[in-house]
Design an enzyme around this catalytic site. Sequence first.
Site, PDB file in Angstrom:
ATOM      1  N   LEU B  58       0.734  -1.307  -0.046  1.00  9.76           N
ATOM      2  CA  LEU B  58      -0.006  -0.152  -0.106  1.00  9.76           C
ATOM      3  C   LEU B  58       0.749   1.178   0.151  1.00  9.76           C
ATOM      4  CD1 LEU B  58      -3.305   0.246   2.167  1.00  9.76           C
ATOM      5  CD2 LEU B  58      -2.089   2.133   1.062  1.00  9.76           C
ATOM      6  N   GLU B  60       1.489   4.444  -2.960  1.00  5.27           N
ATOM      7  CA  GLU B  60       1.296   4.827  -4.288  1.00  5.27           C
ATOM      8  C   GLU B  60       2.800   5.254  -4.915  1.00  5.27           C
ATOM      9  OE1 GLU B  60      -0.503   5.838  -1.631  1.00  5.27           O
ATOM     10  OE2 GLU B  60      -2.281   4.836  -2.223  1.00  5.27           O
ATOM     11  N   ASP B  85      -7.700  10.621  -5.300  1.00 12.14           N
ATOM     12  CA  ASP B  85      -7.653  11.333  -3.840  1.00 12.14           C
ATOM     13  C   ASP B  85      -6.261  10.833  -3.579  1.00 12.14           C
ATOM     14  OD1 ASP B  85     -10.662  12.364  -3.276  1.00 12.14           O
ATOM     15  OD2 ASP B  85     -10.603  10.565  -4.453  1.00 12.14           O
ATOM     16  N   ILE B  87      -3.575   9.798  -5.018  1.00 17.19           N
ATOM     17  CA  ILE B  87      -2.524   9.967  -5.917  1.00 17.19           C
ATOM     18  C   ILE B  87      -1.294  10.789  -5.343  1.00 17.19           C
ATOM     19  CG2 ILE B  87      -3.009  11.925  -7.297  1.00 17.19           C
ATOM     20  CD1 ILE B  87      -2.664  10.121  -9.964  1.00 17.19           C
ATOM     21  N   PHE B  88      -1.459  11.630  -4.427  1.00 21.16           N
ATOM     22  CA  PHE B  88      -0.548  12.584  -4.164  1.00 21.16           C
ATOM     23  C   PHE B  88       0.741  12.154  -3.308  1.00 21.16           C
ATOM     24  CE2 PHE B  88      -4.502  14.731  -4.432  1.00 21.16           C
ATOM     25  CZ  PHE B  88      -4.179  15.521  -5.587  1.00 21.16           C
ATOM     26  N   PRO B  89       0.581  10.759  -2.518  1.00 18.50           N
ATOM     27  CA  PRO B  89       2.024  10.126  -2.295  1.00 18.50           C
ATOM     28  C   PRO B  89       2.941  10.114  -3.441  1.00 18.50           C
ATOM     29  CG  PRO B  89       0.390   9.355  -1.060  1.00 18.50           C
ATOM     30  CD  PRO B  89      -0.533  10.142  -1.959  1.00 18.50           C
ATOM     31  N   HIS B 129     -12.610  10.736  -1.420  1.00 15.07           N
ATOM     32  CA  HIS B 129     -13.000   9.678  -2.565  1.00 15.07           C
ATOM     33  C   HIS B 129     -13.960  10.357  -3.822  1.00 15.07           C
ATOM     34  CE1 HIS B 129     -12.247   7.171   0.904  1.00 15.07           C
ATOM     35  NE2 HIS B 129     -12.008   6.304   0.227  1.00 15.07           N
TER      36      HIS B 129
END
Lengths: 379, 324
Positions: B58, B60, B85, B87-89, B129
Amino acid sequence: MRSVGSIEGCVPPTERFTPQQYIAPDGSFDPTKVAALGIPREQLLKLYRGMLLIRIIDERMLTLQRQGRISFYGEARGQEAAVVGTAAAFGPSDYVLPALREAGVALYRGLPLQSYIAQIYGNSNDLTKGRQMPCHPGNRASRYVTMSSCIATQLPHAVGIAMAAKIKHDPIVVAGYMGDGATSEGDFHVALNFAAVFRAPVVFICQNNQWAISTPVTGQTASPTMAHKAMGYGIPALRVDGNDVLACYAATKEAAAYARAGGGPIFVEALTYRVSAHSTSDDPSRYRDESVTAVWKNERDPLARFRHFLRVIGALSEGVDAALHEAIEAEIKSAVVTEEAAGPPLLQTLIEDVFAKPTAALREQLAEVAAALPSRPQH
Amino acid sequence: MPVYNIIQAVNDALRIEMRKNGNIVVLGEDVGNFGGVFRATSGLQEEFGKERVMDTPLAEAGIIGSAIGMALYGLRPVAEIQFSDFIFPAFDQIVNELAKFRYRSGGEYPAPMVIRTPYGGGIRGGHYHSQSPEAYFAHTPGLKIVIPSSPYDAKGLLLSAMREEDPILFMEPKRIYRAARGEVPEGEYTIPIGQAKVVRPGKGVTVLCYGAMLHTVLEAVEKQGAGEFDPEVIDLRTLVPLDTDTILESVRKTGRVVIVYEAPKTCGFGAELSAIIAEKALLHLEAPIARVAGLDTPFPYTLEMEYLPSPERVAKAIAETARF
């Protein structure tokens, strides 16, 4: 109330395992142990040449930067053993994902010196078309992947390449280099975790030079060694004297063989010291005790140590050494003359390689730039 | 011809291309054994095995970062980010690595791959989400952004995306994942990346939209009376590279523009559309350009239907623009 560290069953993570070493800082060595490595003399000389090349290029580029002829430079001074010793452990089909101080790896793998210097000038001969600051070389032929300036981001790529090779049943391994500062980044942890879960054939190599610009390694981590972090992910780790080229070579070779045989990822921590500044934009005297640096620089210098070793075993005469120096100096001088004279990349390269083909919007933007540059020859 | 929803169309495209091209691999959270939380990768691991359909840890940044490595080596990864939502990592890996690899290496190391990610609101998903982060990525040179609005387009565009030489962010409108149904030809067909579609020709007002908003716009036209203004509804389908020709041709014809997007209004993709039209077709305009967008707030939970552009808001904007 319990005292700190007395929790039953709790193992304090304090053990520091001693780095492997073949040649001591004073140049002494155990001939039997060294002979057991079975490194032929030509290979020993190749290691020496690789280290010497870095030392001389760095000195020359530093001078050019001070003369205002190049914009920036990041030396690997004092880390030549860790760079070349690890590089020598990989084959031409293996991949290298470098950090800032591994240019010597690219050169060792066959990146032409001319090409390296063209990248520093960012000129029309630069394979990467003047797109990045100096010290960001990369080429497909050497399987040395062009880095960004971001820290640790290359490590997940190393894992992905290794995963892909495994899927394709190609027997290659991937070298993923980093500094000690990188071990604080999320991408480091993500990469080690992915590599371990997928048993990807990656050799993670941490050049622990003990400084990330002004932050000492003690300000970077409470882990007793970098190797401990790898073990937390279920990855075996080795620790070597990063200023002993034979130790770096022997350990990395063993690590690469382990990964290649299907053992999964492995971690090598090369303990060294950044005796120079972080880059030409840095002044370490403002934040660290340079008398410590002097000890590393003068008493633990990897190049002097290895030169002494080669002299003692009779593999390097003064004459050969001098000739090697001279040849490298001449090659650099000639490359600098050529690359300094080369012009900038063509204007049109500005919009190349954003995509496989420039979009209409990019062509329009380039035309707008070109139209305002009447004095510059258009291509 | 079979009738599919968008999820089935995506699944069909993946299966077809994986059968055809052994270099396509799928990776992401829960995409393998489970077949994806939206079932888009259902059955793929069964058919293609765990090496080609990988359940990842887990993380991204690890999904995108390792997929980049695979692409550098010659595979064609299709990475799934479970919700956009999250995607930012991986933002740094996408923006600083993936998007710049070809450029920074002077073409030595291209990294063609596809990132699939469901986006958008209207599913009672709250802050995390529901977001529509396309503008962040449209601002990054080196990424192509594709957003289908129907099963037919989803399949044809995804097949094209997997054959592109550039990194593609393929954003799937999850609000209409199952609601949008339509005939989808069996087997292979492609829809070119970079071509908008005139969904409803008209002469009165140009309405620009993409993804789930197409359906909101069509409802405004068909059920909220906006049809009387003879709108020309254009589904952009690709944000980068943008089909400026189709947009400008329509604007020069109608002289009136309404832009509908569900992301926050400020600096949303509609702002760019508005700027392009102002730069290239200002003298054709008969009315101010109208934007109907999400609010400049985090995405709300209870009042999400008030936050999202509604058919009523869109119909009102079309009417006002037409009457101006």
